[in-house]
Motif scaffolding. Structure first.
Motif, PDB file in Angstrom:
ATOM      1  N   UNK A   9      28.682  32.402  38.649  1.00 11.78           N
ATOM      2  CA  UNK A   9      29.155  32.971  39.907  1.00 11.78           C
ATOM      3  C   UNK A   9      27.995  33.338  40.818  1.00 11.78           C
ATOM      4  N   UNK A  10      28.307  33.363  42.104  1.00  9.59           N
ATOM      5  CA  UNK A  10      27.381  33.819  43.139  1.00  9.59           C
ATOM      6  C   UNK A  10      28.248  34.358  44.272  1.00  9.59           C
ATOM      7  N   UNK A  11      27.629  35.008  45.252  1.00  8.84           N
ATOM      8  CA  UNK A  11      28.416  35.551  46.355  1.00  8.84           C
ATOM      9  C   UNK A  11      27.680  35.488  47.669  1.00  8.84           C
ATOM     10  N   UNK A  12      28.441  35.623  48.710  1.00  4.06           N
ATOM     11  CA  UNK A  12      27.964  35.832  50.063  1.00  4.06           C
ATOM     12  C   UNK A  12      28.703  37.062  50.579  1.00  4.06           C
ATOM     13  N   UNK A  13      28.417  37.461  51.780  1.00  6.61           N
ATOM     14  CA  UNK A  13      29.045  38.632  52.373  1.00  6.61           C
ATOM     15  C   UNK A  13      30.576  38.511  52.396  1.00  6.61           C
ATOM     16  N   UNK A  14      31.082  37.288  52.611  1.00  7.57           N
ATOM     17  CA  UNK A  14      32.519  37.076  52.758  1.00  7.57           C
ATOM     18  C   UNK A  14      33.139  36.186  51.691  1.00  7.57           C
ATOM     19  N   UNK A  53      40.800  31.798  30.355  1.00 11.90           N
ATOM     20  CA  UNK A  53      39.916  32.755  30.999  1.00 11.90           C
ATOM     21  C   UNK A  53      40.743  33.645  31.919  1.00 11.90           C
ATOM     22  N   UNK A  54      40.477  34.941  31.879  1.00 13.03           N
ATOM     23  CA  UNK A  54      41.083  35.870  32.829  1.00 13.03           C
ATOM     24  C   UNK A  54      39.980  36.797  33.323  1.00 13.03           C
ATOM     25  N   UNK A  55      39.779  36.800  34.649  1.00  9.80           N
ATOM     26  CA  UNK A  55      38.764  37.656  35.255  1.00  9.80           C
ATOM     27  C   UNK A  55      39.438  38.637  36.204  1.00  9.80           C
ATOM     28  N   UNK A  56      39.190  39.920  36.006  1.00  5.22           N
ATOM     29  CA  UNK A  56      39.649  40.933  36.954  1.00  5.22           C
ATOM     30  C   UNK A  56      38.503  41.157  37.925  1.00  5.22           C
ATOM     31  N   UNK A  57      38.585  40.494  39.079  1.00  5.14           N
ATOM     32  CA  UNK A  57      37.502  40.530  40.055  1.00  5.14           C
ATOM     33  C   UNK A  57      37.295  41.935  40.606  1.00  5.14           C
ATOM     34  N   UNK A  58      36.110  42.176  41.100  1.00  4.26           N
ATOM     35  CA  UNK A  58      35.694  43.496  41.587  1.00  4.26           C
ATOM     36  C   UNK A  58      36.604  44.033  42.696  1.00  4.26           C
ATOM     37  N   UNK A  59      37.087  43.145  43.564  1.00  4.34           N
ATOM     38  CA  UNK A  59      37.923  43.582  44.684  1.00  4.34           C
ATOM     39  C   UNK A  59      38.957  42.513  45.002  1.00  4.34           C
ATOM     40  N   UNK A  60      39.739  42.751  46.035  1.00  2.89           N
ATOM     41  CA  UNK A  60      40.804  41.829  46.444  1.00  2.89           C
ATOM     42  C   UNK A  60      40.243  40.599  47.138  1.00  2.89           C
ATOM     43  N   UNK A  61      41.049  39.513  47.127  1.00  2.88           N
ATOM     44  CA  UNK A  61      40.669  38.249  47.763  1.00  2.88           C
ATOM     45  C   UNK A  61      41.811  37.743  48.636  1.00  2.88           C
ATOM     46  N   UNK A  62      41.459  36.852  49.556  1.00  2.00           N
ATOM     47  CA  UNK A  62      42.450  36.197  50.420  1.00  2.00           C
ATOM     48  C   UNK A  62      42.838  34.874  49.763  1.00  2.00           C
ATOM     49  N   UNK A  63      43.993  34.846  49.156  1.00  2.00           N
ATOM     50  CA  UNK A  63      44.440  33.679  48.409  1.00  2.00           C
ATOM     51  C   UNK A  63      44.600  32.459  49.311  1.00  2.00           C
ATOM     52  N   UNK A  86      29.202  43.126  50.242  1.00  2.00           N
ATOM     53  CA  UNK A  86      28.660  42.685  48.958  1.00  2.00           C
ATOM     54  C   UNK A  86      29.276  43.464  47.822  1.00  2.00           C
ATOM     55  N   UNK A  87      29.659  42.759  46.774  1.00  2.00           N
ATOM     56  CA  UNK A  87      30.169  43.384  45.566  1.00  2.00           C
ATOM     57  C   UNK A  87      28.990  43.738  44.671  1.00  2.00           C
ATOM     58  N   UNK A  88      29.083  44.878  43.981  1.00  2.00           N
ATOM     59  CA  UNK A  88      28.027  45.291  43.050  1.00  2.00           C
ATOM     60  C   UNK A  88      27.941  44.329  41.868  1.00  2.00           C
ATOM     61  N   UNK A  89      29.089  43.762  41.506  1.00  2.00           N
ATOM     62  CA  UNK A  89      29.179  42.839  40.372  1.00  2.00           C
ATOM     63  C   UNK A  89      30.451  42.026  40.535  1.00  2.00           C
ATOM     64  N   UNK A  90      30.683  41.073  39.678  1.00  2.00           N
ATOM     65  CA  UNK A  90      31.858  40.207  39.802  1.00  2.00           C
ATOM     66  C   UNK A  90      33.125  40.872  39.285  1.00  2.00           C
ATOM     67  N   UNK A  91      33.024  41.615  38.196  1.00  2.00           N
ATOM     68  CA  UNK A  91      34.212  42.148  37.541  1.00  2.00           C
ATOM     69  C   UNK A  91      34.367  43.652  37.724  1.00  2.00           C
ATOM     70  N   UNK A  92      35.627  44.095  37.699  1.00  2.00           N
ATOM     71  CA  UNK A  92      35.955  45.515  37.733  1.00  2.00           C
ATOM     72  C   UNK A  92      35.543  46.177  36.436  1.00  2.00           C
TER      73      UNK A  92
END
Length: 185
Positions: A9-14, A53-63, A86-92
């Motif tokens: 995984x990786x991220x950007x601001x959005x 695989x089941x990931x509980x992501x750090x925050x909500x997403x736009x499906x 920015x998320x601190x990490x990928x998972x809650x």
């Protein structure tokens, strides 16, 4: 008993980029829910073992705005964050990340260097054919004709399907068979 595929995984601001690395997967299914639950299942390997695989992501997403590309070696997802930041990490949660979850250093950019997709190499992936992925117009939107009049485009074949149920996406890919296009005349 199911196994876990390697996930990068990786991220950007959005956006959040998730790559499930599972070569020659069959019957791949991805489910994304607005509250940030990402689930994946597929069969792979000589013994056709089940990978889940089941990931509980750090925050909500736009499906509706998220995209998925089924490749021969991996499943690549671009998830749109519900809130920019920015998320601190990928998972809650406060626990340690699972051993199969790794940072994708090829796509990673530091927060202070983020300028959108920028020079991100998507490896030639074509995100134009997502079977709707929640869009009413089949995912094509408004577009103009290309200047490339002589360019031949083959219509994709296979069993990739997408079902939108409420606010969740359920995408399913056919088997990863290579089909050769007939020569053009």
């Amino acid at each position: 008993m199911s196994r876990h595929p390697e996930v990068k995984w990786a991220q950007r601001n959005d956006k959040v980029f998730i790559t499930v690395q599972l070569p020659d997967s069959k019957n791949a299914k991805v489910n994304l829910e607005p509250d940030g639950v990402f689930t994946f299942s597929a069969n792979a390997g000589a013994d056709n073992k089940l990978y889940e695989l089941k990931l509980d992501l750090y925050d909500k997403v736009k499906v509706e705005e998220s995209k998925i590309n089924y490749g021969v070696r991996s499943i690549f997802c671009i998830l749109e964050k519900a809130e920019i930041g920015w998320w601190k990490k990928l998972l809650r949660g406060d626990g340690k990340a699972p051993h199969y979850l790794k940072v994708d250093w090829d796509k990673w950019v530091d927060e202070d260097e983020d300028n959108g997709l920028g020079d991100l190499d998507l490896g030639g992936m074509d995100f134009s054919n997502f079977g709707g992925m929640g869009m009413d117009d089949g995912g094509m939107g408004d577009f103009e004709d290309s200047d490339e009049e002589d360019q031949e485009v083959a219509k994709p074949t296979g069993g990739d399907t997408t079902v939108v149920e409420g606010d969740a996406i359920k995408a399913e890919a056919g088997t990863s068979e290579n089909k050769e296009a007939a020569p053009s005349t």
